[in-house]
Design a protein around this motif. Sequence first.
Motif, PDB file in Angstrom:
ATOM      1  N   LEU A 171       0.776  -1.142   0.019  1.00  0.00           N
ATOM      2  CA  LEU A 171       0.038  -0.108   0.014  1.00  0.00           C
ATOM      3  C   LEU A 171       0.952   1.089  -0.066  1.00  0.00           C
ATOM      4  O   LEU A 171       0.622   2.225  -0.704  1.00  0.00           O
ATOM      5  CB  LEU A 171      -0.859  -0.127   1.289  1.00  0.00           C
ATOM      6  N   MET A 172       1.926   1.149   0.693  1.00  0.00           N
ATOM      7  CA  MET A 172       2.657   2.481   0.965  1.00  0.00           C
ATOM      8  C   MET A 172       3.368   2.618  -0.459  1.00  0.00           C
ATOM      9  O   MET A 172       3.236   3.904  -0.932  1.00  0.00           O
ATOM     10  CB  MET A 172       3.814   2.206   2.116  1.00  0.00           C
ATOM     11  N   ARG A 173       3.768   1.643  -1.335  1.00  0.00           N
ATOM     12  CA  ARG A 173       4.468   1.925  -2.307  1.00  0.00           C
ATOM     13  C   ARG A 173       3.468   2.332  -3.386  1.00  0.00           C
ATOM     14  O   ARG A 173       3.796   3.513  -4.001  1.00  0.00           O
ATOM     15  CB  ARG A 173       5.219   0.678  -2.939  1.00  0.00           C
ATOM     16  N   TYR A 174       2.385   1.709  -3.497  1.00  0.00           N
ATOM     17  CA  TYR A 174       1.041   1.889  -4.451  1.00  0.00           C
ATOM     18  C   TYR A 174       0.959   3.382  -4.416  1.00  0.00           C
ATOM     19  O   TYR A 174       0.958   4.380  -5.483  1.00  0.00           O
ATOM     20  CB  TYR A 174       0.171   0.968  -4.460  1.00  0.00           C
ATOM     21  N   LEU A 175       0.488   3.800  -3.059  1.00  0.00           N
ATOM     22  CA  LEU A 175      -0.140   5.059  -3.017  1.00  0.00           C
ATOM     23  C   LEU A 175       1.185   6.126  -3.245  1.00  0.00           C
ATOM     24  O   LEU A 175       0.838   7.424  -3.688  1.00  0.00           O
ATOM     25  CB  LEU A 175      -0.840   5.311  -1.668  1.00  0.00           C
ATOM     26  N   ARG A 176       2.229   6.050  -2.821  1.00  0.00           N
ATOM     27  CA  ARG A 176       3.466   6.815  -3.142  1.00  0.00           C
ATOM     28  C   ARG A 176       3.763   7.156  -4.350  1.00  0.00           C
ATOM     29  O   ARG A 176       3.813   8.290  -4.862  1.00  0.00           O
ATOM     30  CB  ARG A 176       4.744   6.385  -2.448  1.00  0.00           C
ATOM     31  N   GLU A 177       3.695   6.031  -5.315  1.00  0.00           N
ATOM     32  CA  GLU A 177       3.841   6.263  -6.625  1.00  0.00           C
ATOM     33  C   GLU A 177       2.737   6.631  -7.445  1.00  0.00           C
ATOM     34  O   GLU A 177       3.081   7.521  -8.508  1.00  0.00           O
ATOM     35  CB  GLU A 177       4.506   4.880  -7.258  1.00  0.00           C
ATOM     36  N   THR A 178       1.627   6.416  -7.150  1.00  0.00           N
ATOM     37  CA  THR A 178       0.526   6.619  -7.846  1.00  0.00           C
ATOM     38  C   THR A 178      -0.213   7.937  -7.612  1.00  0.00           C
ATOM     39  O   THR A 178      -0.807   8.698  -8.215  1.00  0.00           O
ATOM     40  CB  THR A 178      -0.493   5.625  -8.235  1.00  0.00           C
ATOM     41  N   HIS A 179      -0.104   8.304  -6.254  1.00  0.00           N
ATOM     42  CA  HIS A 179      -0.950   9.444  -5.545  1.00  0.00           C
ATOM     43  C   HIS A 179       0.139  10.371  -4.684  1.00  0.00           C
ATOM     44  O   HIS A 179      -0.782  11.061  -4.147  1.00  0.00           O
ATOM     45  CB  HIS A 179      -2.272   8.849  -5.122  1.00  0.00           C
ATOM     46  N   ASP A 180       1.161  10.255  -4.658  1.00  0.00           N
ATOM     47  CA  ASP A 180       1.957  11.073  -3.718  1.00  0.00           C
ATOM     48  C   ASP A 180       1.446  11.313  -2.575  1.00  0.00           C
ATOM     49  O   ASP A 180       1.492  12.238  -1.837  1.00  0.00           O
ATOM     50  CB  ASP A 180       1.807  12.667  -4.693  1.00  0.00           C
ATOM     51  N   SER A 181       0.934  10.102  -2.173  1.00  0.00           N
ATOM     52  CA  SER A 181       0.467  10.028  -0.624  1.00  0.00           C
ATOM     53  C   SER A 181       1.723   9.224   0.333  1.00  0.00           C
ATOM     54  O   SER A 181       2.216   8.555  -0.253  1.00  0.00           O
ATOM     55  CB  SER A 181      -0.647   9.021  -0.482  1.00  0.00           C
ATOM     56  N   LEU A 182       1.433   9.634   1.561  1.00  0.00           N
ATOM     57  CA  LEU A 182       2.441   8.955   2.383  1.00  0.00           C
ATOM     58  C   LEU A 182       1.903   8.129   3.488  1.00  0.00           C
ATOM     59  O   LEU A 182       0.842   8.570   4.020  1.00  0.00           O
ATOM     60  CB  LEU A 182       3.481  10.174   3.232  1.00  0.00           C
ATOM     61  N   SER A 183       2.136   6.875   3.493  1.00  0.00           N
ATOM     62  CA  SER A 183       1.262   5.983   4.539  1.00  0.00           C
ATOM     63  C   SER A 183       2.137   5.426   5.632  1.00  0.00           C
ATOM     64  O   SER A 183       3.522   5.132   5.290  1.00  0.00           O
ATOM     65  CB  SER A 183       0.952   4.837   3.750  1.00  0.00           C
ATOM     66  N   PHE A 184       1.737   5.185   6.628  1.00  0.00           N
ATOM     67  CA  PHE A 184       2.655   4.890   7.925  1.00  0.00           C
ATOM     68  C   PHE A 184       1.640   3.635   8.789  1.00  0.00           C
ATOM     69  O   PHE A 184       0.577   3.892   8.916  1.00  0.00           O
ATOM     70  CB  PHE A 184       2.526   6.069   8.876  1.00  0.00           C
ATOM     71  N   PHE A 185       2.536   2.815   9.063  1.00  0.00           N
ATOM     72  CA  PHE A 185       1.859   1.825   9.849  1.00  0.00           C
ATOM     73  C   PHE A 185       1.678   2.128  11.374  1.00  0.00           C
ATOM     74  O   PHE A 185       2.658   2.796  11.896  1.00  0.00           O
ATOM     75  CB  PHE A 185       2.954   0.419   9.876  1.00  0.00           C
ATOM     76  N   VAL A 186       0.382   2.125  11.982  1.00  0.00           N
ATOM     77  CA  VAL A 186       0.336   2.823  13.213  1.00  0.00           C
ATOM     78  C   VAL A 186      -0.225   1.618  14.317  1.00  0.00           C
ATOM     79  O   VAL A 186      -0.356   2.107  15.544  1.00  0.00           O
ATOM     80  CB  VAL A 186      -0.651   3.908  13.025  1.00  0.00           C
ATOM     81  N   GLY A 187       0.155   0.547  13.883  1.00  0.00           N
ATOM     82  CA  GLY A 187      -0.079  -0.800  14.987  1.00  0.00           C
ATOM     83  C   GLY A 187      -1.201  -1.601  14.765  1.00  0.00           C
ATOM     84  O   GLY A 187      -2.212  -1.269  13.812  1.00  0.00           O
ATOM     85  N   GLY A 188      -1.338  -2.704  15.190  1.00  0.00           N
ATOM     86  CA  GLY A 188      -2.204  -3.592  14.999  1.00  0.00           C
ATOM     87  C   GLY A 188      -2.428  -3.933  13.325  1.00  0.00           C
ATOM     88  O   GLY A 188      -1.447  -4.592  12.956  1.00  0.00           O
ATOM     89  N   ASP A 189      -3.478  -3.670  12.924  1.00  0.00           N
ATOM     90  CA  ASP A 189      -3.737  -4.048  11.529  1.00  0.00           C
ATOM     91  C   ASP A 189      -4.025  -2.588  10.882  1.00  0.00           C
ATOM     92  O   ASP A 189      -4.677  -2.684   9.968  1.00  0.00           O
ATOM     93  CB  ASP A 189      -4.837  -5.172  11.196  1.00  0.00           C
ATOM     94  N   ASN A 190      -3.552  -1.634  11.323  1.00  0.00           N
ATOM     95  CA  ASN A 190      -3.919  -0.089  10.792  1.00  0.00           C
ATOM     96  C   ASN A 190      -2.828   0.608  10.121  1.00  0.00           C
ATOM     97  O   ASN A 190      -1.600   0.489  10.341  1.00  0.00           O
ATOM     98  CB  ASN A 190      -4.097   0.712  12.120  1.00  0.00           C
ATOM     99  N   ILE A 191      -3.175   1.117   9.114  1.00  0.00           N
ATOM    100  CA  ILE A 191      -2.403   2.018   8.530  1.00  0.00           C
ATOM    101  C   ILE A 191      -2.907   3.417   8.075  1.00  0.00           C
ATOM    102  O   ILE A 191      -4.270   3.520   7.653  1.00  0.00           O
ATOM    103  CB  ILE A 191      -1.721   1.212   7.036  1.00  0.00           C
ATOM    104  N   ILE A 192      -2.145   4.413   8.560  1.00  0.00           N
ATOM    105  CA  ILE A 192      -2.964   5.839   8.410  1.00  0.00           C
ATOM    106  C   ILE A 192      -2.197   6.684   6.949  1.00  0.00           C
ATOM    107  O   ILE A 192      -0.720   6.534   7.061  1.00  0.00           O
ATOM    108  CB  ILE A 192      -2.702   6.766   9.448  1.00  0.00           C
ATOM    109  N   SER A 193      -2.871   6.869   5.850  1.00  0.00           N
ATOM    110  CA  SER A 193      -2.172   7.636   4.625  1.00  0.00           C
ATOM    111  C   SER A 193      -2.495   9.042   4.747  1.00  0.00           C
ATOM    112  O   SER A 193      -3.738   9.275   5.004  1.00  0.00           O
ATOM    113  CB  SER A 193      -2.519   6.836   3.487  1.00  0.00           C
ATOM    114  N   VAL A 194      -1.733   9.988   4.490  1.00  0.00           N
ATOM    115  CA  VAL A 194      -1.864  11.191   4.256  1.00  0.00           C
ATOM    116  C   VAL A 194      -1.832  11.607   2.719  1.00  0.00           C
ATOM    117  O   VAL A 194      -0.929  11.193   2.144  1.00  0.00           O
ATOM    118  CB  VAL A 194      -0.679  12.036   4.997  1.00  0.00           C
ATOM    119  N   CYS A 195      -2.835  12.115   2.313  1.00  0.00           N
ATOM    120  CA  CYS A 195      -3.258  11.841   0.923  1.00  0.00           C
ATOM    121  C   CYS A 195      -3.673  13.204   0.236  1.00  0.00           C
ATOM    122  O   CYS A 195      -4.237  14.148   1.252  1.00  0.00           O
ATOM    123  CB  CYS A 195      -4.566  10.952   0.559  1.00  0.00           C
ATOM    124  N   PRO A 196      -3.725  13.479  -1.024  1.00  0.00           N
ATOM    125  CA  PRO A 196      -4.190  14.703  -1.713  1.00  0.00           C
ATOM    126  C   PRO A 196      -5.725  14.194  -1.840  1.00  0.00           C
ATOM    127  O   PRO A 196      -6.334  13.217  -1.221  1.00  0.00           O
ATOM    128  CB  PRO A 196      -3.318  14.645  -3.107  1.00  0.00           C
TER     129      PRO A 196
END
Length: 254
Positions: A171-196
């Motif tokens: 997910l982090m690679r896909y969103l970085r490459e296709t949508h200039d978004s930054l994704s971070f693992f925040v624990g458990g099964d959760n990922i938070i992305s900062v997106c346009p």
Amino acid sequence: MTNTQLTLIQIDNYGPWTVTPEPRREVDLQTLQSRLYADLSQLFGNRDGYVFFSRFDNMVAVTNGIDTDAHALIQESIGNRYPVTVSLSIGTGETPATAIETASEQLQAAGSAQASDRQEILRGEPIVESDRTDEDVRIAHFDVNDATGKYTDRLNEFDTFINIEQSYAELMRYLRETHDSLSFFVGGDNIISVCPDLDAEQYHDAIEHVSEAVGVELKVGVGRAANAQSAGMAAKHALETCRYDGRDVVFGDQ
Ligand SMILES: Nc1nc2c(ncn2[C@@H]2O[C@H](COP(=O)(O)OP(=O)(O)OP(=O)(O)O)[C@@H](O)[C@H]2O)c(=O)[nH]1
């Protein structure tokens, strides 16, 4: 349109410090790093920011609404509490990727992460108050579908961890490459992305990409607001709606 303000937090000259005068005990470094993250999370969080630990020696904060004076205070407070100091570089941009690029370049221009004479740098300009809007920050909160039933209650912890981390890596690679978004693992099964400003189809495609690549099913709640805390909370409520009605993408304001 989004207008992201990110702050790159970097421990000054940390590499040499970890081995001076001789390698320091790993448990002590782990304790320092996790306490520093906790303090920064609280210091920025009290001002409605989010901090992500990324590599621990470097961290990324979403700081829309946090001005230079507040950054200086946080920097001073860390310097008073820890045997290390931090540099802070504020970057802004229409996408999270351009904001982190600017923040990184400013800090690199000030000197190396391992230069003993580069200390407590504070660079960059926050978004001016009159340019701020209620829609500057988009937070997408991703969650693995039924992680407990599929992984936690069935596999050993390490194999569960591999599955979750692989979904994060895709997910982090896909969103970085296709949508200039930054994704971070925040624990458990959760990922938070900062997106346009992405639409439902684009989020759906990201979820499908991860499913096809590593077989992990995600859902996502998306929030928008003037700062990370409000956008993040709207995203969490949207995620609850996903759970309730079975959709894989829900926007907080719809
Ligand atoms: N950081 C963070 N972690 C969370 C949050 N919600 C749940 N978790 C973590 O995720 C783990 C799994 O919880 P859930 O995602 O609710 O459970 P699930 O089995 O995946 O069920 P569904 O999400 O309903 O499909 C929990 O043990 C927590 O560690 C959250 O909002 N933030």
